[in-house]
Design a protein around this motif. Sequence first.
Motif, short mmCIF file in Angstrom:
data_model
loop_
_atom_site.label_atom_id
_atom_site.label_comp_id
_atom_site.label_asym_id
_atom_site.label_seq_id
_atom_site.Cartn_x
_atom_site.Cartn_y
_atom_site.Cartn_z
N GLY A 1 -2.47 -8.61 -7.95
CA GLY A 1 -1.63 -8.44 -6.78
C GLY A 1 -1.42 -9.68 -5.93
N ARG B 1 -5.92 -10.56 2.11
CA ARG B 1 -6.04 -9.65 0.98
C ARG B 1 -7.03 -10.17 -0.08
NH1 ARG B 1 -1.89 -7.87 -2.38
NH2 ARG B 1 -3.67 -7.58 -3.76
N ASP C 1 -8.04 -11.29 -7.11
CA ASP C 1 -8.65 -10.94 -8.40
C ASP C 1 -8.56 -12.17 -9.29
OD1 ASP C 1 -8.79 -7.96 -7.88
OD2 ASP C 1 -6.63 -8.22 -7.75
MG MG Z 1 -5.95 -6.51 -6.16
#
Ligand code: MG
Length: 448
Positions: A26, A40, A43
């Motif tokens: 994301g 945020r 990953d």
């Molecule tokens: Mg994510």
Amino acid sequence: MDIPPYAQTAFEILESAGFEAWIVGGFIRDTLMGRSDNARDIDMATSATWRETKRAFVEAGFSAHETGTDHGTVTVVVDGHAIEITTYRIDGMYTDSRHPDTVSLASTIEDDLARRDFTVNALAYHPRRGLIDPYGGFSDIEDGILRTVGEPLRRFGEDSLRILRGCRFASQLGFDFDPVTFEAMCAAKSKTLSLSRERVSHEIDLFITGSHVHDALLRCIDVLAAVLPELVALKGFDQKSVFHCYDVLEHTAWVVHNTPAHPLVRWAALLHDIGKPAACYESDGARHFRGHPEISIIIGRGLLQRLGYSSKFTEQVLSLVKRHDDRIAATRKAVRSALRDLDGDTALFIALCQLKRADAMAKAPEYRMRAQTCESLLEILNEILAAEEPFTREGLAINGNDVIALGVAPGPEVACALDAALDAVIEEEVGNSLDELVAFVESWVSSR
Ligand code: MG
Ligand code: ATP
């Protein structure tokens, strides 16, 4: 692409220990879309096994938590930021529509990207090597399209959570579906019934709090129908009413959209009119929905309980549903009584105003000015709070001991006396001072 310093640090740690690493998921998607939000989570995918990742970070002085070692994930914390780091992997056979039976290590990032759900999520980025985009994810981001990596029916058959993730991404990103992907979501929707309710409710929470929820709800209703069958009756249900210009589903979609992106008020918005088809009766060609909030409560309670929401959250949502149609005059008296009826919960009152405002804005244009009243209610709330006007027993200048001293029997009578005093203060029949309230309770006692 700018990547934050803590991610740079993570690259340096893995690379100086001899491993390869990429940012995936994301963060890349949202950054390419200009939705970057430094808060945020990031990953990463790496050639290191989880044990090697953990060792490298711990040796460098950072903490590493075993958050999903079954599938090769550790979460490291660098300068206060969590990064999920997962070993390159290829998923084996899926026999339960959710978990791969085996997870095997992959040797390249390209192999790892092949297991990812949507093309827009199958991008990897490295600060020096740039972007890897084997499935056209970048162009799908530009076109606003959700398309599975590989054959959609097979990918949804492997893991039906991807179906709900697709709906959720439509709501968060405002993307449409590639037609083949969408058809497969519809065809495989019943598989979402085997997902745990925690997974489902998590995705639905993300769905309803998305900033494109109006379009996504209309687009995804036939898919969400499997986990939210109660919504289906709203689709195409003509209100035949001067107050309305949309069918109940589109009205609902607008109400959800017009509320702030918090689960409580958005759930209330989603459910507020869910009882309308059942409450409907027709006279002289117009439809009426008297009593629909009570029916919405019955349907909504069943739905929220089935999805495993806490009873506290459920009751808060339903208390908003119950009151969404109540007229609250823009007066201090009316606002204080509404606050009393909500047990003094000012946050719930604010949510109620937000719901009523969103509801008014989703009616026929000539009735939208009622939204203005809700703004006034919020202003009055601020005046009441600033003036410390009471709307709960606790806010009264008299307490239980005072009332007992005036001859009220200890026990439930005390609450009755205080409630009577509160009503009188709210109605401005008595001032909120000890003297006035003592006189009030004395006459209340003698009238019993
Ligand atoms: Mg994510
Ligand atoms: P966000 O973090 O905004 O919720 P995300 O795309 O990063 O969105 P995560 O759940 O964090 O989603 O997963 C990270 C990445 O892992 C995804 O972008 C996707 O590539 C992959 N992924 C996650 N869940 C699945 C799944 N069920 N099937 C296939 N790939 C998945």
